[in-house]
Design a protein around this motif. Structure first.
Motif, PDB file in Angstrom:
ATOM      1  N   LEU A 522       0.848  -1.205   0.000  1.00 21.97           N
ATOM      2  CA  LEU A 522       0.000   0.000   0.000  1.00 21.97           C
ATOM      3  C   LEU A 522       0.877   1.246   0.000  1.00 21.97           C
ATOM      4  O   LEU A 522       0.615   2.214  -0.714  1.00 21.97           O
ATOM      5  N   GLY A 533      -1.441   3.302   5.858  1.00 25.58           N
ATOM      6  CA  GLY A 533      -1.623   2.026   5.163  1.00 25.58           C
ATOM      7  C   GLY A 533      -2.277   1.009   6.079  1.00 25.58           C
ATOM      8  O   GLY A 533      -3.205   0.295   5.689  1.00 25.58           O
ATOM      9  N   LEU A 574      -6.406  -0.296  -1.132  1.00 19.95           N
ATOM     10  CA  LEU A 574      -5.733   0.533  -2.141  1.00 19.95           C
ATOM     11  C   LEU A 574      -6.688   1.579  -2.724  1.00 19.95           C
ATOM     12  O   LEU A 574      -6.348   2.770  -2.833  1.00 19.95           O
TER      13      LEU A 574
END
Ligand code: F6P
Length: 609
Positions: A522, A533, A574
């Motif tokens: 990420l 992340g 994501l």
């Protein structure tokens, strides 16, 4: 001159990933391979070429004499192989109260199982009792399915080893962790180090020692790096050994089932074979013998990848099956059947695949597997591995969207293969054969009719030697089959859009290593901080817009447990990070785009503008 070009590309790639700043501080086994950067956009032929080059790196020599990384052929690695082979010889000569234990997690444990059985069989041929045993994190269930959580427990590792070795006076313990990262193996090595009067520990992995995992392990006072360093200190007096040549980053970043598994098989088989030959043929264990053994495996690489066209064909067919929601089935015989089962089992954590997508079955099922815990088929359909199970549960619904791959050798009863192929043919025309024969013994000519010429056939040079040569040939067939099946399952998932660049974008975060790998991905793709992340990952994992305090402060083990029940966690995180949308919007976006790679790419590209 493709060979020459390939070599130049490999040299350039190695210069890139070997340079100190390249994706620092990731260890080599977690770095991305410059050779496979565009593998997600490649067609079957190109996929084979890239895999061939990445796999050839396993055998690459030192680029310069003062190279930072030791390789398979490096002097110091060969010397350790010689030393460990001599320990094998000692145990084989005095087997009473002795044991050689091979152990690991995931693929590493499966290879441990496979080799422990094979070498016990070699002993049986010489009328000797079994000396080998294996342990695998998660027990025998992990031979067939992904059981990632037990990999995180050093105490479980130590306990299982202690039970396995109860009453033994001399134990050669070989712990495999390709990334030098598995706490389960760390616990076992630590147990050995505390009992050096009985144990000689060996660690196999593919990172330099300074890249061994150094993060704290929950509920344990040591790290794998510390254990590795203790072993290196003891290596001077030959009381412990660390076998850790670098074989280059994986074609699919972090997927240690591929090159890691291959190099494990090559190293272990070489040192075990030399030990056996020393006892049974009185041959010498020296540098030359090691080099000859490894070179034989290098030839297997060349032979296997000389079948580029045929391999690309199978990948294409398998890819179409997966794209059309069909399935790929491996039907194998003897240890090649096990290779199929192993390859299939790895697709779940690697590609977020369903267990039905790619499945392996073998002739004889559990009686042929010969695993410690026996028949596990009552545990559920994932554990049904007999070709009879295929006939009763899969064949009735088999259709044109499915691909069935037969994996056999000239040693099998061909009438058996023919009969099964006939049954499959009545349901689908997508039949493929992967088969090995040798100079002295060829398949009957009707093999072409049976498989409508969809055959990847390798003819090996016969060795007219003793029983051990026969075993050696089978070990080579296994490795060749491993390369072929890894290429098929990886290639088919690439064609299905399960890989982004050269990352397994849809991996399951079911243990601490995979959890950290996911956050690293990420960060890499979005430029976010570790904390951002992690928060996005947790929101995707628990499918919530706001994290509770309890979720934020919980142990990683709780998150990795929850990950078993969640789908498309990393792609969702994501999209959330890149677009700032909600978790439910991200999930809807991913549902719309059936190809994960394209959905993620669309989102990453739009986020950049
Ligand atoms: O955690 C999952 C996994 O990556 C498996 O896919 C792999 O085979 C296993 O870990 C073992 O990894 P290592 O050999 O590096 O300990």
């Amino acid at each position: 001159m493709p060979g020459h070009q390939g070599e130049t590309r490999r040299t350039r790639a190695a210069q890139e990933w070997e340079s100190p700043g390249y994706e620092s501080p990731l260890p080599v086994t977690e770095k991305s391979n410059p050779l496979s950067r565009d593998i997600d956009r490649a067609g079957p032929q190109q996929i084979v070429r890239v895999l061939q080059e990445c796999d050839a790196e396993v055998f690459q020599g030192d680029l310069q004499t003062d190279a930072e990384y030791k390789r398979l052929y490096s002097e110091s690695v060969v010397q350790i192989l010689v030393n460990v082979a001599k320990r094998v010889k000692t145990i084989l000569k005095e087997p009473e109260n002795s044991l050689i234990v091979l152990s690991g997690c995931g693929t590493s444990g499966r290879i441990a199982f496979l080799l422990s059985n094979t070498f016990n069989r070699i002993l049986a041929r010489h009328q000797q009792k079994p000396v080998y045993s294996y342990t695998i994190a998660g027990g025998d269930k992990a031979l067939l399915t992904s059981q990632e959580a037990p990999e995180d427990s050093p105490s479980l590792g130590a306990q299982v080893l202690e039970e396995t070795c109860a009453g033994k006076k001399h134990v050669l313990f070989i712990g495999i962790s390709c990334g030098l990262s598995a706490p389960f193996v760390a616990g076992q090595l630590d147990f050995c180090l505390n009992n050096l009067d009985i144990f000689t520990p060996v660690l196999i992995g593919f990172n330099p020692a300074h890249m061994a995992r150094a993060e704290p392990i929950q509920g344990w006072p040591h790290t794998l790096r510390e254990v590795t360093e203790r072993m290196l200190d003891l290596q001077r007096g030959q009381r412990a050994f660390v076998l850790n040549p670098v074989v280059g980053p994986e074609a699919i970043s972090g997927s240690s089932r591929m090159k890691g598994g291959t190099a494990t098989k090559v190293l272990l088989e070489s040192l075990l074979l030399l030990g056996h030959r020393a006892v049974h043929r009185h041959s010498e264990i020296n540098h030359q013998a090691v080099l000859d053994c490894i070179r034989d495996y290098e030839t297997v690489h060349e032979m296997t990848y000389s079948k580029t066209e045929e391999l690309a064909d199978v990948i294409g067919t398998a890819g179409i099956s997966l794209q059309n929601q069909g399935h790929v089935y491996y039907l194998g015989w003897k240890t090649l059947g096990i290779m199929g089962i192993i390859d299939a089992s790895e697709c779940i954590p690697t590609f977020g695949a369903d267990f039905e997508d790619i499945r392996g079955f073998m002739s004889g099922g559990f009686s042929e597997m010969n695993n410690k815990e026996g028949d596990l088929s009552s545990l559920g359909p994932q554990f049904c591995i007999d070709q009879k199970d295929f006939l009763s549960t899969i064949l009735p619904n088999l259709g044109e969207n499915d691909t069935v791959i037969f994996i056999f050798t000239v040693d099998e009863d061909f009438a058996d293969v023919e009969k099964l192929a006939g049954q499959v043919k009545s349901k689908t025309s997508n039949l493929q054969a992967i088969c090995h024969e040798h100079g002295g013994c060829r398949f009957p000519v009707n093999i072409n009719n049976i498989f409508a010429s969809k055959i990847l056939r390798i003819t090996w040079t016969s060795s007219a030697g003793d029983a051990e040569d026969g075993f050696f040939m089978r070990l080579q067939w296994e490795l060749s089959t491993k390369w072929i099946l890894n290429a098929i399952s990886t290639g088919a998932h690439i064609l299905k859009g399960k890989v982004y660049k050269n990352y397994m974008i849809d991996l399951k975060v079911t243990n601490s290593k995979l959890y950290r790998r996911a956050i690293g991905m990420l960060q890499r793709f979005t430029g976010c901080s570790w904390m951002q992340g992690e928060r996005a990952l947790l929101r995707a994992l628990y499918r919530v817009e706001e994290l509770t305090e309890e979720m934020i402060t919980a142990d990683v083990s709780r998150h990795t447990q929850a990950a078993n029940a969640s789908d498309k966690v990393v792609p969702t995180a994501l999209v959330v990070l890149q677009t700032g949308c909600s978790v439910s919007e991200a999930q809807a976006h991913l549902r719309e785009g059936s190809v994960v790679r394209d959905a993620v790419e669309a989102c990453l590209t739009s986020g950049r503008h």
